[in-house]
Design a protein around this motif. Structure first.
Motif, mmCIF file in Angstrom:
data_model
loop_
_atom_site.group_PDB
_atom_site.id
_atom_site.type_symbol
_atom_site.label_atom_id
_atom_site.label_comp_id
_atom_site.label_asym_id
_atom_site.label_seq_id
_atom_site.Cartn_x
_atom_site.Cartn_y
_atom_site.Cartn_z
ATOM 1 N N TRP A 179 0.825 -1.202 0.000
ATOM 2 C CA TRP A 179 0.000 0.000 0.000
ATOM 3 C C TRP A 179 0.863 1.256 0.000
ATOM 4 N N TRP A 348 -12.337 0.685 -4.597
ATOM 5 C CA TRP A 348 -11.231 -0.248 -4.385
ATOM 6 C C TRP A 348 -11.054 -0.534 -2.892
ATOM 7 N N LEU A 352 -10.942 -4.509 -2.239
ATOM 8 C CA LEU A 352 -9.672 -5.201 -1.981
ATOM 9 C C LEU A 352 -9.726 -6.161 -0.800
ATOM 10 N N ALA A 357 -11.356 -11.936 -4.879
ATOM 11 C CA ALA A 357 -10.463 -10.932 -5.451
ATOM 12 C C ALA A 357 -11.214 -10.073 -6.454
ATOM 13 N N CYS A 370 -6.204 1.876 -7.708
ATOM 14 C CA CYS A 370 -6.118 0.638 -6.937
ATOM 15 C C CYS A 370 -5.116 0.826 -5.795
ATOM 16 N N GLY A 374 -5.828 0.704 -1.775
ATOM 17 C CA GLY A 374 -5.057 -0.093 -0.825
ATOM 18 C C GLY A 374 -4.566 0.735 0.342
ATOM 19 N N LEU A 396 -4.042 -8.152 2.582
ATOM 20 C CA LEU A 396 -4.052 -6.953 1.742
ATOM 21 C C LEU A 396 -2.811 -6.893 0.867
ATOM 22 N N ARG A 399 -3.155 -9.412 -1.930
ATOM 23 C CA ARG A 399 -4.199 -9.005 -2.868
ATOM 24 C C ARG A 399 -3.697 -7.873 -3.776
ATOM 25 N N LEU A 400 -3.023 -6.888 -3.197
ATOM 26 C CA LEU A 400 -2.519 -5.772 -3.995
ATOM 27 C C LEU A 400 -1.494 -6.239 -5.025
#
Length: 438
Positions: A179, A348, A352, A357, A370, A374, A396, A399-400
């Motif tokens: 992030w 997002w 997220l 997903a 995105c 995050g 997280l 996923r990012l």
């Protein structure tokens, strides 16, 4: 001659490999710029060595060889500074974060230099890399990279300043906590600021414009000079807010948070006091139709007449930032899309952490939004610590790094060839190689 032949062979092998990096070999413009400077330089040294000793003594031949050794060493150092950054994309520990960073950089750069922002074409985008540093940095082409500095080495300083490949260094924490890739948008703002000023397409939020705005709001000469020195940092903040909404303000507040008395002091000549920096960013957001980020430290201004004065000038400075010209457009005009982009970042933020997903988006703005989403997820999670924070953090992060690299527009992309700048850099290097000052 053997060392030169080895260097040329290494060039060729490396360029062949580097051109395959990324989807559709997405770094072609940057690589071609590097190739167009290095190959003629090698050819020039070779021509000099082939004529070595024709009309001189053995001692003269040794002098020429010694000169060639130094020239080859400098070319190798110049090449490897860029090559090491490209090669990080072959490192399994870094490749996912860099793929994500590349998409965020392109998303930001393409928006900054749209058709109205750069009528003669998109300049080569910054090259992102990851290093063990604590904060992100943008290396403008006018600054000699630290790794290439050496006592009494003005030749290399000139070459690196002339190369048309800007770079962005991201802290290694982005690998574990992606992030924080949101800071790449701010660093792109620095590079856009430098590019616009250097190329003459104007980004008039440079020093004089902010000094004038502060003067109109009552600032004296010393304070005007301070605003001028802070222009680069404030312009980068304004670009990040324009392109991503409130997420970059949170990241700046997190990075600048410190003891109360330090929030009222400038951490360096190029930086305003953190309290003032947050206020200007919030005012930019407000000017774009967004709500201000929470700032519980604003009360501290009452204890500092100096900061209180700066805060009185901040609305005028924020307005000057929004009226910044780049090409035929302004930051305020680009910011007409900011409320929509903020809404997308908030979507997002919801998608997220969801069980399934989210589907990657392929619009130009998708990657940076995105990343903004995050950052907002983590801002919310960090404000509500619990026993499950470590698991949420890993979820997280995974996923990012899964979704971000896929948020890219379809098809090939290529910046406009930096023909004039590459030609100028090549001529500079060749003229230096032909000079007698070795």
């Amino acid at each position: 001659m053997d060392d030169l032949d080895l260097l040329r062979a290494e060039f060729s092998e490396w360029f062949g490999s580097a051109r395959t990096i990324g989807v559709h070999g997405q770094h072609q413009t940057q690589l071609q710029s590097l190739d167009d400077v290095l190959r003629p330089a090698c050819a020039e040294i070779r021509d000099q060595l082939l004529t070595c000793g024709d009309d001189g003594s053995v001692g003269d031949a040794y002098e020429q060889c010694r000169r060639a050794d130094r020239q080859i060493t400098l070319l190798r150092r110049l090449w490897r500074w860029y090559a090491d950054r490209f090669d990080q994309r072959h490192d399994r520990a870094l490749e996912d974060a860099l793929r994500a960073a590349d998409e965020i950089v392109w998303s930001s750069w393409r928006e900054m230099f749209g058709p109205a922002g750069r009528p003669d074409g998109l300049p080569p985008a910054p090259l992102a890399n990851i290093a063990p540093v604590d904060v992100a940095t943008a290396s403008p082409r006018t600054e000699v990279p630290q790794e290439l500095r050496a006592p009494r080495d003005p030749v290399l300083a000139k070459w690196t300043a002339a190369m048309p490949i800007p770079t962005i260094t991201l802290p290694s924490v982005v690998v574990r906590r992606p992030w924080w890739l949101i800071v790449a948008v701010h660093e792109c703002g620095h590079q856009a600021h430098a590019e616009a000023l250097r190329s003459g397409i104007t980004m008039d939020a440079s020093g004089p414009a902010l000094a004038d705005a502060a003067a109109a709001a009552g600032a004296g000469a010393d304070e005007q000079e301070s605003w001028s020195l802070w222009a680069g940092e404030l312009a980068a903040d304004a670009w990040a807010v324009t392109l991503c909404g409130t997420a970059p303000i949170w990241s700046v507040m997190e990075l600048e948070r410190r003891s109360d008395h330090l929030l009222l002091e400038s951490p360096g000549r190029a930086y305003p006091p953190p309290l003032v920096r947050w206020a200007v960013a919030n005012l930019v957001a407000g000017g774009l139709g967004l709500g201000a980020a929470a700032d519980e430290h604003r009360r501290l201004a009452d204890s500092s007449p100096y900061v209180a004065r700066l805060l009185r000038r901040s609305p005028a400075v924020a307005a000057a930032l929004l009226d910044t010209h780049i090409g035929t457009t302004t930051l305020r005009q680009v910011g007409a899309g900011t409320p929509r982009w903020q809404s997308e970042a908030l979507r997002w933020r919801t998608a997220l952490p969801a069980k399934a997903a989210p589907f990657p988006q392929t619009r130009v703005e998708s990657a940076r939004l995105c990343a903004a989403g995050g950052a907002l997820v983590w801002q919310e999670a960090a404000g509500r610590p619990s026993d499950g924070v470590a698991a949420r953090r890993k979820r997280l992060a995974d996923r990012l790094l899964e979704v971000l690299p896929k948020c890219r527009p379809d098809g090939r992309r290529r910046a406009a060839p930096a023909t004039k700048r590459v030609t100028a850099a090549t001529e500079l290097v060749l003229n230096d190689l032909r000079s007698a000052g070795w």
